[in-house]
Design a protein around this motif. Structure first.
Motif, short mmCIF file in Angstrom:
data_model
loop_
_atom_site.label_atom_id
_atom_site.label_comp_id
_atom_site.label_asym_id
_atom_site.label_seq_id
_atom_site.Cartn_x
_atom_site.Cartn_y
_atom_site.Cartn_z
N LEU A 215 -0.12 0.10 -6.06
CA LEU A 215 0.26 0.00 -7.46
C LEU A 215 1.68 -0.54 -7.60
O LEU A 215 1.96 -1.36 -8.46
N TYR A 216 2.56 -0.05 -6.76
CA TYR A 216 3.95 -0.53 -6.69
C TYR A 216 4.55 0.06 -5.43
O TYR A 216 3.95 0.89 -4.76
N ASP A 217 5.74 -0.39 -5.07
CA ASP A 217 6.43 0.15 -3.90
C ASP A 217 7.27 1.34 -4.32
O ASP A 217 8.26 1.17 -5.03
N PRO A 218 6.88 2.54 -3.91
CA PRO A 218 7.65 3.72 -4.31
C PRO A 218 8.99 3.79 -3.58
O PRO A 218 9.15 3.27 -2.48
N ASN A 219 9.95 4.42 -4.23
CA ASN A 219 11.27 4.64 -3.65
C ASN A 219 11.18 5.87 -2.74
O ASN A 219 11.15 7.01 -3.22
N HIS A 220 11.15 5.65 -1.45
CA HIS A 220 10.92 6.76 -0.51
C HIS A 220 12.09 7.72 -0.43
O HIS A 220 11.90 8.91 -0.15
N VAL A 221 13.30 7.25 -0.70
CA VAL A 221 14.45 8.16 -0.70
C VAL A 221 14.33 9.13 -1.88
O VAL A 221 14.54 10.34 -1.73
N LYS A 222 13.97 8.60 -3.04
CA LYS A 222 13.77 9.45 -4.22
C LYS A 222 12.66 10.47 -3.96
O LYS A 222 12.79 11.66 -4.29
N ILE A 223 11.57 10.02 -3.36
CA ILE A 223 10.46 10.91 -3.07
C ILE A 223 10.88 12.00 -2.09
O ILE A 223 10.51 13.17 -2.24
N ALA A 224 11.69 11.64 -1.10
CA ALA A 224 12.16 12.63 -0.13
C ALA A 224 13.05 13.68 -0.81
O ALA A 224 12.92 14.88 -0.53
N VAL A 225 13.92 13.24 -1.71
CA VAL A 225 14.79 14.18 -2.43
C VAL A 225 13.94 15.12 -3.27
O VAL A 225 14.13 16.34 -3.27
N LYS A 226 12.97 14.56 -4.00
CA LYS A 226 12.10 15.38 -4.83
C LYS A 226 11.28 16.36 -3.98
O LYS A 226 11.07 17.50 -4.38
N LEU A 227 10.83 15.92 -2.82
CA LEU A 227 10.05 16.79 -1.94
C LEU A 227 10.89 17.95 -1.44
O LEU A 227 10.44 19.10 -1.43
N VAL B 261 1.62 19.93 -4.59
CA VAL B 261 0.42 19.23 -4.09
C VAL B 261 0.16 17.95 -4.90
O VAL B 261 -0.13 16.90 -4.32
N THR B 262 0.27 18.02 -6.22
CA THR B 262 0.01 16.82 -7.02
C THR B 262 1.06 15.75 -6.78
O THR B 262 0.76 14.55 -6.83
N GLY B 263 2.29 16.15 -6.51
CA GLY B 263 3.33 15.17 -6.18
C GLY B 263 3.01 14.43 -4.90
O GLY B 263 3.13 13.19 -4.82
N ILE B 264 2.58 15.16 -3.89
CA ILE B 264 2.20 14.53 -2.62
C ILE B 264 0.99 13.62 -2.82
O ILE B 264 0.95 12.49 -2.29
N LEU B 265 0.02 14.09 -3.59
CA LEU B 265 -1.17 13.26 -3.85
C LEU B 265 -0.82 12.00 -4.64
O LEU B 265 -1.39 10.94 -4.38
N MET B 266 0.11 12.10 -5.58
CA MET B 266 0.53 10.92 -6.34
C MET B 266 1.11 9.84 -5.43
O MET B 266 0.80 8.66 -5.59
N VAL B 267 1.94 10.26 -4.50
CA VAL B 267 2.53 9.29 -3.56
C VAL B 267 1.42 8.65 -2.73
O VAL B 267 1.41 7.43 -2.52
N GLY B 268 0.46 9.43 -2.29
CA GLY B 268 -0.66 8.89 -1.53
C GLY B 268 -1.47 7.89 -2.33
O GLY B 268 -1.86 6.83 -1.82
N VAL B 269 -1.73 8.20 -3.59
CA VAL B 269 -2.51 7.29 -4.44
C VAL B 269 -1.74 6.00 -4.68
O VAL B 269 -2.32 4.91 -4.64
N VAL B 270 -0.45 6.10 -4.91
CA VAL B 270 0.36 4.90 -5.14
C VAL B 270 0.39 4.03 -3.89
O VAL B 270 0.25 2.81 -3.96
N GLU B 271 0.54 4.65 -2.73
CA GLU B 271 0.56 3.90 -1.47
C GLU B 271 -0.82 3.27 -1.19
O GLU B 271 -0.90 2.13 -0.77
N MET B 272 -1.89 4.02 -1.42
CA MET B 272 -3.23 3.53 -1.16
C MET B 272 -3.61 2.39 -2.09
O MET B 272 -4.24 1.43 -1.68
N GLY B 273 -3.27 2.53 -3.36
CA GLY B 273 -3.70 1.57 -4.35
C GLY B 273 -2.80 0.37 -4.49
O GLY B 273 -3.08 -0.51 -5.29
#
Length: 114
Positions: free
Chosen positions: A59-71, A45-57
């Motif tokens: 802050l930087y452009d997250p690597n979506h492939v990395k996020i998908a692998v981690k998910l 849950v905190t991982g999903i929320l972190m991605v949401g906060v980064v996208e909302m704020g």
């Protein structure tokens, strides 16, 4: 937003620490430790929320492939823990090793993949 992301990161890492520590401690007597389910769900849950906060704020452009692998890895760990809680007779040392290994893979992907 940066403070919120950092607080979520701390909770995320603590969740994985609970899973990994609990599983390593119970390797001799194969069983899913009491806190593993809560740790896995907290990390997920905190991982999903972190991605949401980064996208909302912005802050930087997250690597979506990395996020998908981690998910995917986080979902696999969570599924293994849930099955182990529901069917404790299936839990073996190898089963716990799979949970520990996937947890380490998830942390390694976070730390090493830039």
């Amino acid at each position: 937003m940066e403070l919120l992301k950092n607080l979520l990161l701390v909770l995320h890492l603590l969740g994985w620490a609970v899973v990994l520590g609990g599983v390593l401690v119970t390797m001799r007597e194969p069983k899913i430790p009491n806190g593993a389910l809560h740790g896995a769900l907290t990390a997920l849950v905190t991982g999903i929320l972190m991605v949401g906060v980064v996208e909302m704020g912005d802050l930087y452009d997250p690597n979506h492939v990395k996020i998908a692998v981690k998910l995917v890895v986080a979902l696999a760990v969570t599924a293994l823990v849930v099955v182990g809680v529901r069917k404790p007779e299936k839990v073996t040392t190898g089963y716990l090793g799979a949970i520990a290994g996937l947890t380490v893979v998830n942390v390694a992907v976070a730390a090493l993949w830039r």
